[in-house]
Scaffold this active site. Sequence first.
Site, PDB file in Angstrom:
ATOM      1  N   ASP A  14       0.822  -1.212   0.000  1.00 22.68           N
ATOM      2  CA  ASP A  14       0.000   0.000   0.000  1.00 22.68           C
ATOM      3  C   ASP A  14       0.860   1.268   0.000  1.00 22.68           C
ATOM      4  O   ASP A  14       2.025   1.256   0.385  1.00 22.68           O
ATOM      5  CB  ASP A  14      -0.881  -0.022   1.250  1.00 22.68           C
ATOM      6  CG  ASP A  14      -2.194   0.726   1.076  1.00 22.68           C
ATOM      7  OD1 ASP A  14      -2.318   1.506   0.102  1.00 22.68           O
ATOM      8  OD2 ASP A  14      -3.103   0.517   1.890  1.00 22.68           O
TER       9      ASP A  14
ATOM     10  N   GLU B 237     -13.863   2.085   0.301  1.00 22.83           N
ATOM     11  CA  GLU B 237     -13.200   2.527   1.525  1.00 22.83           C
ATOM     12  C   GLU B 237     -13.288   4.037   1.727  1.00 22.83           C
ATOM     13  O   GLU B 237     -12.976   4.539   2.807  1.00 22.83           O
ATOM     14  CB  GLU B 237     -11.742   2.092   1.538  1.00 22.83           C
ATOM     15  CG  GLU B 237     -10.866   2.779   0.525  1.00 22.83           C
ATOM     16  CD  GLU B 237      -9.398   2.370   0.685  1.00 22.83           C
ATOM     17  OE1 GLU B 237      -8.547   3.257   0.550  1.00 22.83           O
ATOM     18  OE2 GLU B 237      -9.118   1.196   0.919  1.00 22.83           O
TER      19      GLU B 237
END
Length: 886
Positions: free
Chosen positions: A385, A440
């Site tokens: 990420d 998200e």
Amino acid sequence: MRVHNSRHRFLARCVVPMVAVAAAAVAATPATAADSAAWTVRGPSPAPPVSASVTLDSDGALSLAVTHRGRSVLTPSAVGVETTAADLTKGLTFIRREDRVVVQNYVMTTGKQRVRHARSAESTLSFAGPSGARMDLVVRVSDDGVAFRYVLPDAEGVTVKREASSYTLPSGAPAWLLPYTPNYEATRVETTAGAAGAGDFGFPALFAVDDTYVLLTESDVDGRYSGGRLTHQAGTGSYAVKLADAAVASPGPLATPWRTAIVGDLATVTTSTLVDDLAPASKLADTSWVRPGTVAWSWLSEHDSPRDPVRQKQYVDFAARNGWSYILIDEGWDRSWVPDVVRYARARGVEVLLWFHWTALDTAQERDDTLSLVKSWGVAGVKVDFMDSDSQARFKWYDDILRKTAELRLMVNFHGATIPRGIQRTWPHVMTLEAIRGAEQFRTRAATNTMFPFTRNVVGGMDYTPVAFVVSDRDTTDAHEVATFLVYESGWQHAADKPENYDSRPEALRTLNQLPTTWDETRLLGGRPGQEVYLARRSGQRWYVGGISAVPAKTFETPLTFLGKGRWLVETLHDGPDGLVREARIADAHDSLTVPVATNGGFVSVICEYTKGRSTCDQPVRRVPRTDLVVTPGQAQTRPGGTIDVRGTFTLPTGDPISDVELRVTPPAGWRVSGEAVSDKHLRAGESISGAWTVTADAAAAPGYVDVPVVATYRFADDPQRRPVHVEEAVRVFVPPPNPTGTAYVSDLPFLSESNGWGPVERDGSNGETNAGDGGAISIGGSTYAKGIGTHAPSEITVWLGGACTRLQAEVGIDDEVTESGSVAFQVIGDGRPLADTGIIRSADGARTLDVEVSGVRTVALRVTDGGDGKNFDHADWADARVTCA
């Protein structure tokens, strides 16, 4: 393949890798001065729908235009490249043209179409600049678009300053554009080519020129170059390619990425595989270990759950009940308990994926150590990420981590990432990438959702993290949420809600359990970006039809002509007045599917061959039999080079027989095992197999805890995945370091284990941020300390005393580097017994002295809790931490 000169040998070898069927080169066709001003490249079909025209004007500048079915869609726009050595955007002279047909057959592990067949016409137009520098413009045209790239054959290397590459569309052409950010998570907007604001827009960018659509993007970007984007001049339909770096350096000849325009009707663009067709062939000879599937993911619905091994096991149980292949443990996991959760999961037929911040894997040493470690635990893949860059340096990092994960057979999901540019063809273990404003963000809008299948998802797997009923700020229905799982393509589909929310919607869960995540065929049945989208996807002999809408309630109807002969059972989930509704009917290829679609709604239809008496298309989900593996001893201690005796018994308590049973020890690297694996062709209910082994520790074993796994593998009847189940328990072996002597600082001792609430534990420095060594000197209440340990609550460090020490002393408190008040409690645990607890200490309290009796203690743990109010600003120091020993 025949080639014509050394420069084109480079092109054939490095630029156009073939799969299965090589391209055939034709003889060079040099142009004369009279016909050297314009060239046309047409697709290879008998009546090619797409063609490209290249023009060299009187100033020696190149432009390229594209037509579709004889109508202009991209008007002449500048192409060329400028290097530090030469300006190859003007003053060019034509040298030669060479043509060939490129044929490729290849197989994907993910995507909208598993088996690919691609055919295109390619022309290489060679030019010389005023200084004699050479440049090839390579143009490739297929039935679904045009791509071009530059080849700079200078053997001494080249540095690109900029590209002149650009595109021009009618200013009134509708456009669906993404304001550029390096993680591609901005909100996509609907505008026109001319009305879009000045500035940068990310790939892919979609335009409509009358009834023809154009999707602009790029393919084949890796560490030899940087990523590009579009920059727009306000009030015009012109878009130029802008590189992420001011300069891109190549140590030798350079072939740039493909500038790519997918062209055709909306169905052609949506189902195009052109980006993958242009990418290098797979670098993996064996992809048998690459497995797409459904993932249970806890972070979105409950952010703290990745810190809780008990909760993660509940997600494992949910995945196992529903036949889901994976769980993802996101940010917050700890190495002290992950191996246990992995074993728990694998015994139930569920594999574990782990989250990483990319900076934890940004060096070769980190990748070697960390990725090898999690692989040894049995982790199946990683989510990496926050890369947030399109620079050449970051693409070199992608190259490096992809090589390492492929070597270790770890699958990959890139989050906070760039868009796919053919990466899933070249590296088939890349299951998905984010580069999307997904669930998200906790703000779901149907109008935005219906843009994604026509834009971002065209170019590769898209980790939207679908089916998030937990998102309260959404204008979508429950059926819309379920349908995103089918409408959005991703090799790993991370179902984003918690088990309880899925269990409370049994019809939704029942549908999710039947949906694949990779496809043999995809067809667009209807829609328009920002309004609605309806797709048919095939997996094996089954069809799946789904749609999502951003328009008022309507009835969607489509012919079922894509079905084969015979009768078919069609089961459809859609919104009803009181929740989700499932309906079934029998149909054939002459019928139509008619579905009521609610405002901002959706639906999913599962279609299977009908046989007499069949009432559902549901297939049994994979449920692994319960087995028991008992390993003795549970714990052991040995010095380097020492031995331990290990026994294991594997039992099938109840149920149908299992087959191909094997029981073995898999020692850690450098450790040896004496004794053979034991096996049995079949094991029936109540039966067991047992084995005994002697394990010898590595003579150079580092101090600390080492797991020695005992593994049972087996197969069971009617397993839809047809792969062995892995059951594992481990002997926890402790290799003690030498006992400390005299007065020893804890920061100088080996850590047997460590965990930290943010970033790594720091020796002789404050916690800082996420990187090792990024803190400052330890400072509490204005006093600084040269020695000590910097942590962030919650944290725990364990060190070995071996019963040789009498006292542990330290000055403890919140480090002065925090900008707001933190609150923590310091605890000392000796051999599992509490020895000291400071109670709550806040930033304003300054340092507190700890002086703890540790006589006879073998291991001591230094623990910091968050004070009960969360971990923000809890930078906790063990200043001058030291032990007094014999």
